[in-house]
Scaffold this motif. Structure first.
Motif, PDB file in Angstrom:
ATOM      1  N   VAL A  87      -0.083  28.077  91.903  1.00 42.19           N
ATOM      2  CA  VAL A  87       1.538  28.164  92.237  1.00 42.19           C
ATOM      3  C   VAL A  87       1.642  29.421  91.744  1.00 42.19           C
ATOM      4  O   VAL A  87       1.009  29.886  90.298  1.00 42.19           O
ATOM      5  N   ASN A  88       3.156  30.095  91.787  1.00 41.52           N
ATOM      6  CA  ASN A  88       3.409  31.200  91.404  1.00 41.52           C
ATOM      7  C   ASN A  88       4.344  31.141  91.005  1.00 41.52           C
ATOM      8  O   ASN A  88       5.696  30.504  92.060  1.00 41.52           O
ATOM      9  N   SER A  89       5.083  31.603  90.004  1.00 40.52           N
ATOM     10  CA  SER A  89       6.560  31.954  90.303  1.00 40.52           C
ATOM     11  C   SER A  89       7.122  33.085  90.145  1.00 40.52           C
ATOM     12  O   SER A  89       6.245  34.113  89.993  1.00 40.52           O
ATOM     13  N   GLY A  90       8.245  33.313  89.348  1.00 43.87           N
ATOM     14  CA  GLY A  90       8.939  35.017  90.008  1.00 43.87           C
ATOM     15  C   GLY A  90       8.415  35.903  91.196  1.00 43.87           C
ATOM     16  O   GLY A  90       9.912  36.492  91.412  1.00 43.87           O
ATOM     17  N   ASN A  91       8.496  34.954  92.667  1.00 39.55           N
ATOM     18  CA  ASN A  91       8.463  35.470  93.314  1.00 39.55           C
ATOM     19  C   ASN A  91       8.139  34.163  94.909  1.00 39.55           C
ATOM     20  O   ASN A  91       7.550  33.869  94.529  1.00 39.55           O
ATOM     21  N   ALA A  92       8.707  33.924  95.756  1.00 34.62           N
ATOM     22  CA  ALA A  92       8.876  33.081  96.310  1.00 34.62           C
ATOM     23  C   ALA A  92       8.051  33.874  98.164  1.00 34.62           C
ATOM     24  O   ALA A  92       7.636  32.671  98.566  1.00 34.62           O
ATOM     25  N   ASN A  93       7.753  34.785  97.762  1.00 36.61           N
ATOM     26  CA  ASN A  93       7.557  34.927  99.256  1.00 36.61           C
ATOM     27  C   ASN A  93       7.718  34.617 100.545  1.00 36.61           C
ATOM     28  O   ASN A  93       6.799  33.611 101.624  1.00 36.61           O
ATOM     29  N   ALA A  94       8.951  34.500 100.422  1.00 35.49           N
ATOM     30  CA  ALA A  94       9.492  34.195 101.963  1.00 35.49           C
ATOM     31  C   ALA A  94      10.189  35.440 102.089  1.00 35.49           C
ATOM     32  O   ALA A  94      10.409  36.231 102.002  1.00 35.49           O
ATOM     33  N   CYS A  95      10.613  34.794 103.516  1.00 33.27           N
ATOM     34  CA  CYS A  95      11.068  36.427 104.876  1.00 33.27           C
ATOM     35  C   CYS A  95      10.375  37.410 104.328  1.00 33.27           C
ATOM     36  O   CYS A  95      10.538  39.000 104.143  1.00 33.27           O
ATOM     37  N   THR A  96       8.895  37.423 104.372  1.00 31.72           N
ATOM     38  CA  THR A  96       7.836  38.378 103.983  1.00 31.72           C
ATOM     39  C   THR A  96       7.102  38.676 105.143  1.00 31.72           C
ATOM     40  O   THR A  96       6.245  39.969 104.913  1.00 31.72           O
ATOM     41  N   GLY A  97       7.416  38.634 106.023  1.00 32.21           N
ATOM     42  CA  GLY A  97       6.528  38.365 107.478  1.00 32.21           C
ATOM     43  C   GLY A  97       5.317  38.002 107.560  1.00 32.21           C
ATOM     44  O   GLY A  97       4.430  36.958 106.665  1.00 32.21           O
ATOM     45  N   LYS A  98       4.188  38.647 108.307  1.00 35.88           N
ATOM     46  CA  LYS A  98       2.908  38.573 108.284  1.00 35.88           C
ATOM     47  C   LYS A  98       2.178  38.750 107.256  1.00 35.88           C
ATOM     48  O   LYS A  98       1.270  38.070 106.579  1.00 35.88           O
ATOM     49  N   ASN A  99       3.177  39.655 106.442  1.00 34.62           N
ATOM     50  CA  ASN A  99       2.266  40.418 104.915  1.00 34.62           C
ATOM     51  C   ASN A  99       2.100  39.156 104.399  1.00 34.62           C
ATOM     52  O   ASN A  99       1.390  38.418 103.824  1.00 34.62           O
ATOM     53  N   GLY A 100       2.915  38.135 104.698  1.00 35.68           N
ATOM     54  CA  GLY A 100       3.328  36.841 103.828  1.00 35.68           C
ATOM     55  C   GLY A 100       2.050  35.907 104.003  1.00 35.68           C
ATOM     56  O   GLY A 100       1.785  35.520 102.057  1.00 35.68           O
ATOM     57  N   ILE A 101       2.261  36.306 104.791  1.00 33.41           N
ATOM     58  CA  ILE A 101       0.990  34.746 105.180  1.00 33.41           C
ATOM     59  C   ILE A 101      -0.347  35.550 104.787  1.00 33.41           C
ATOM     60  O   ILE A 101      -1.135  34.737 104.332  1.00 33.41           O
ATOM     61  N   LEU A 102      -0.871  36.448 105.184  1.00 39.35           N
ATOM     62  CA  LEU A 102      -2.123  37.440 104.767  1.00 39.35           C
ATOM     63  C   LEU A 102      -2.026  37.412 103.749  1.00 39.35           C
ATOM     64  O   LEU A 102      -2.622  36.901 102.273  1.00 39.35           O
ATOM     65  N   HIS A 103      -0.497  37.792 102.456  1.00 36.29           N
ATOM     66  CA  HIS A 103      -0.921  37.725 100.535  1.00 36.29           C
ATOM     67  C   HIS A 103      -0.847  35.724  99.996  1.00 36.29           C
ATOM     68  O   HIS A 103      -1.752  35.640  99.847  1.00 36.29           O
ATOM     69  N   ALA A 104      -0.336  34.884 100.634  1.00 35.61           N
ATOM     70  CA  ALA A 104      -0.661  33.413 101.057  1.00 35.61           C
ATOM     71  C   ALA A 104      -2.201  32.599 100.700  1.00 35.61           C
ATOM     72  O   ALA A 104      -2.429  32.176 100.330  1.00 35.61           O
ATOM     73  N   GLN A 105      -2.655  33.193 102.332  1.00 37.68           N
ATOM     74  CA  GLN A 105      -4.085  33.065 102.689  1.00 37.68           C
ATOM     75  C   GLN A 105      -5.063  33.285 101.164  1.00 37.68           C
ATOM     76  O   GLN A 105      -5.764  33.211 100.730  1.00 37.68           O
ATOM     77  N   GLU A 106      -4.439  34.774 100.746  1.00 36.56           N
ATOM     78  CA  GLU A 106      -5.260  35.508 100.112  1.00 36.56           C
ATOM     79  C   GLU A 106      -6.016  35.033  98.735  1.00 36.56           C
ATOM     80  O   GLU A 106      -6.028  34.538  97.605  1.00 36.56           O
ATOM     81  N   MET A 107      -4.103  34.366  98.390  1.00 41.24           N
ATOM     82  CA  MET A 107      -4.353  33.013  96.355  1.00 41.24           C
ATOM     83  C   MET A 107      -4.821  32.238  97.565  1.00 41.24           C
ATOM     84  O   MET A 107      -6.095  32.092  96.407  1.00 41.24           O
ATOM     85  N   GLN A 108      -4.868  31.547  98.202  1.00 45.55           N
ATOM     86  CA  GLN A 108      -6.122  30.094  98.235  1.00 45.55           C
ATOM     87  C   GLN A 108      -7.113  30.786  98.573  1.00 45.55           C
ATOM     88  O   GLN A 108      -8.253  30.475  97.429  1.00 45.55           O
ATOM     89  N   ARG A 109      -7.960  32.176  98.641  1.00 45.49           N
ATOM     90  CA  ARG A 109      -9.433  32.265  99.202  1.00 45.49           C
ATOM     91  C   ARG A 109      -9.500  32.593  98.009  1.00 45.49           C
ATOM     92  O   ARG A 109     -10.796  32.380  96.657  1.00 45.49           O
ATOM     93  N   LEU A 110      -9.005  33.555  96.744  1.00 43.25           N
ATOM     94  CA  LEU A 110      -9.191  33.896  95.458  1.00 43.25           C
ATOM     95  C   LEU A 110      -8.981  32.663  94.751  1.00 43.25           C
ATOM     96  O   LEU A 110     -10.068  32.154  93.557  1.00 43.25           O
ATOM     97  N   ALA A 111      -8.049  31.226  94.435  1.00 50.50           N
ATOM     98  CA  ALA A 111      -8.355  30.616  93.704  1.00 50.50           C
ATOM     99  C   ALA A 111      -9.695  29.491  94.284  1.00 50.50           C
ATOM    100  O   ALA A 111     -10.329  29.093  93.583  1.00 50.50           O
ATOM    101  N   ALA A 112     -10.394  29.175  95.802  1.00 55.14           N
ATOM    102  CA  ALA A 112     -10.683  28.941  96.033  1.00 55.14           C
ATOM    103  C   ALA A 112     -12.556  29.284  96.039  1.00 55.14           C
ATOM    104  O   ALA A 112     -13.892  28.405  95.235  1.00 55.14           O
ATOM    105  N   GLU A 113     -12.970  30.560  95.554  1.00 56.62           N
ATOM    106  CA  GLU A 113     -13.300  30.807  95.013  1.00 56.62           C
ATOM    107  C   GLU A 113     -13.929  30.989  93.645  1.00 56.62           C
ATOM    108  O   GLU A 113     -15.298  30.902  93.443  1.00 56.62           O
ATOM    109  N   LYS A 114     -12.681  31.270  93.215  1.00 54.03           N
ATOM    110  CA  LYS A 114     -13.211  30.904  91.077  1.00 54.03           C
ATOM    111  C   LYS A 114     -13.281  29.043  91.067  1.00 54.03           C
ATOM    112  O   LYS A 114     -14.364  29.535  90.235  1.00 54.03           O
TER     113      LYS A 114
END
Length: 397
Positions: A72-99
Motif C-alpha cells: 500500500v502507498n499513500s500520498g498518490n492515488a494512482n487513479a485516472c492515470t490510464g495505461k501507465n497507472g495499470i503498469l505502475h500498479a503491476q510494477e508495485m505488485q512485481r517488486l513486492a513479490a520479488e522482495k
C-alpha cells in the motif's frame, strides 16, 4: 471474545512494516502486510464507475488461489492515470513479490492520495526495498496508509474457535470522501482462522453492509477504496462451516473489528469534532432502517446542527421523510442523547441546559422509532465544520 492490545500483525504468521519513501514530506508513505502462509482472501471495492489502477490489479489478484501480501502507498492515488497507472500498479505488485519471494499474483495493491498524478516509481521502488518482514515494526504500517487522517485506526480481537485461540486484527484509513459503498477508505483485516474463500467472501460482504457501508462523512464516493480480508489458517482448527457456533463466533469477531473501525473513520472525518450515531428501530425492514439511519447522519443540515449544538429535530425528521416517503409521518419518535424531542410526531419540551450538555459531547446518539415493524439499523457520521472546508479547499496544495 475480547479486545486485546496488538497490531495488524497480531494473528499468527503475519508481519507488517512501513517506510518513508518520499511520496509524502515527512510521514511514512508505503507499507505492506505479509503472511508466512498463503491466505484465503476476500475483498469489497468502491462502486464508483471510475476505479483506480490498484483496484483493477487487486481484483485480478483475488481471482487467483491465495494472497500472501498487500502493498500500500499513500500520498498518490494512482487513479485516472490510464495505461501507465495499470503498469505502475503491476510494477508495485512485481517488486513486492520479488522482495518477498512469492508469486506476483499473490500480492494485492492499494493506493490512496491525490487523483490524476502518475506514481513516481523511483520512490515506490525505494520504499518497497526498504520494507521488511520483521516482527519488530508492525506499528509502522498503520502510519504508512494515512492521508488527512488525524489518528491511526487499529483493533485486535481474540476468540475461541474449535477450542483453539483465534486472533483477528483490523487497520483502516479514512477521513474525507467517505460515503461507502465503498468510499475513500482502506481497511485491511487479518486472521489466523481456517475458512474457505467463498464463505470468507460471504461473511465480509454481509458484515460490510451493516458497518462500513453505514458510514458517511461528506457524501462523496471515491475511486480507490477497498476492504481486504486475509485468513491464513495458522490457528489450525477445523475448517469453519456455515450455521455453526464456531462460524457465529467468527462473524461476531469480524463484526466487532469492522464496526469499531467504521466508527473510528466516522469520528475522524475531516475537520470533525463529533461522532454522530443514528439508530433507527421498528422500521418496516432492516434495509429500510439502515437507509434511513444513513440519510440522517449524511444530512448536511443535521451535521451542521450537531456542530452548532442546535437541537433542531426538524432537520432529522426531514431526512427521515426523504429517505422513505412511505413512512407514517404521524408516528415518529425522536430522541437526542436519550432525551425525547418528538413523540408520535408531537414536539416535546425539554430542559435546554440538559440538551446543551448532550450536544457538546464528542459523541451524539440520535434514536428514531418509526413504530412500523421489526427492522433496525445504525449509521455513523460526523459533524460538518469550518475546518472541513479549509482542508478540502487546500487538499491539492
Amino acid at each position: 471474545m475480547k479486545i486485546i492490545n496488538g497490531t495488524i500483525a497480531a494473528p499468527a504468521g503475519f508481519y507488517a512494516d512501513g517506510f518513508h519513501s518520499g511520496l509524502k514530506r515527512k510521514r511514512k508513505d508505503i507499507g505492506w502486510i505479509y503472511s508466512k502462509y498463503p491466505a484465503q482472501a476476500a475483498g469489497v471495492f468502491t462502486t464508483n464507475a471510475v476505479q483506480a489502477a490498484p483496484i483493477q490489479v487487486t481484483k485480478g489478484a483475488l481471482a487467483s488461489d491465495t494472497i500472501q501480501a498487500i502493498v500500500v502507498n499513500s500520498g498518490n492515488a494512482n487513479a485516472c492515470t490510464g495505461k501507465n497507472g495499470i503498469l505502475h500498479a503491476q510494477e508495485m505488485q512485481r517488486l513486492a513479490a520479488e522482495k518477498l519471494s512469492i508469486p506476483t499474483d499473490a500480492v494485492a495493491v492499494a493506493s490512496t492520495g491525490v487523483i490524476g498524478q502518475e506514481l513516481p516509481m523511483g520512490k515506490i521502488k525505494k520504499g518497497i526495498l526498504g520494507l521488511y518482514k520483521t516482527e519488530g515494526t508492525p506499528q509502522s504500517f498503520h502510519e504508512a496508509i494515512l492521508t488527512t487522517d488525524t489518528r491511526t485506526k487499529e483493533i485486535v480481537v481474540e476468540g475461541t474457535i474449535g477450542g483453539t485461540k483465534v486472533t483477528m486484527a483490523g487497520v483502516a484509513k479514512g477521513s474525507g470522501m467517505i460515503h461507502p459503498n465503498m468510499a475513500t477508505m482502506l481497511a485491511f483485516i487479518t486472521t489466523d482462522a481456517v475458512i474457505e474463500k467463498s464463505l470468507l467472501q460471504e461473511a465480509l460482504k454481509k458484515v460490510t453492509d451493516r458497518t462500513f457501508n453505514q458510514i458517511t462523512v461528506d457524501g462523496d464516493t471515491s475511486t480507490n477504496d477497498m476492504v481486504l480480508l486475509l485468513a491464513n489458517g495458522a490457528a489450525g482448527h477445523s475448517v469453519l462451516q456455515k450455521e455453526t457456533a464456531d462460524y457465529d463466533e467468527f462473524t461476531m469477531m469480524l463484526s466487532v473489528v469492522m464496526e469499531e473501525l467504521a466508527k473510528m473513520i466516522a469520528q475522524d472525518g475531516e475537520g470533525a469534532t463529533k461522532l454522530i450515531e443514528a439508530n433507527v428501530i421498528h422500521g418496516k425492514d432492516q434495509l429500510t432502517a439502515r437507509m434511513i439511519a444513513k440519510k440522517i447522519v449524511g444530512s448536511s443540515l443535521v451535521k451542521t446542527a450537531m456542530f452548532g449544538a442546535d437541537p433542531n429535530w426538524g432537520r432529522i425528521i426531514c431526512a427521515i421523510g426523504y429517505a422513505d416517503p412511505s413512512i407514517n409521518p404521524e408516528k415518529v419518535n425522536i430522541s437526542i442523547g436519550g432525551l425525547p424531542v418528538l413523540l408520535n410526531s408531537q414536539p416535546q419540551s425539554f430542559e435546554e441546559m440538559k440538551m446543551r450538555e448532550i450536544l457538546v459531547q464528542d459523541k451524539i446518539v440520535i434514536t428514531v422509532d418509526l413504530q412500523e415493524g421489526t427492522g433496525k439499523g445504525t449509521a455513523w457520521g460526523c459533524d460538518l465544520t469550518y475546518k472541513y472546508v479549509e482542508i478540502n479547499a487546500l487538499y491539492h496544495t
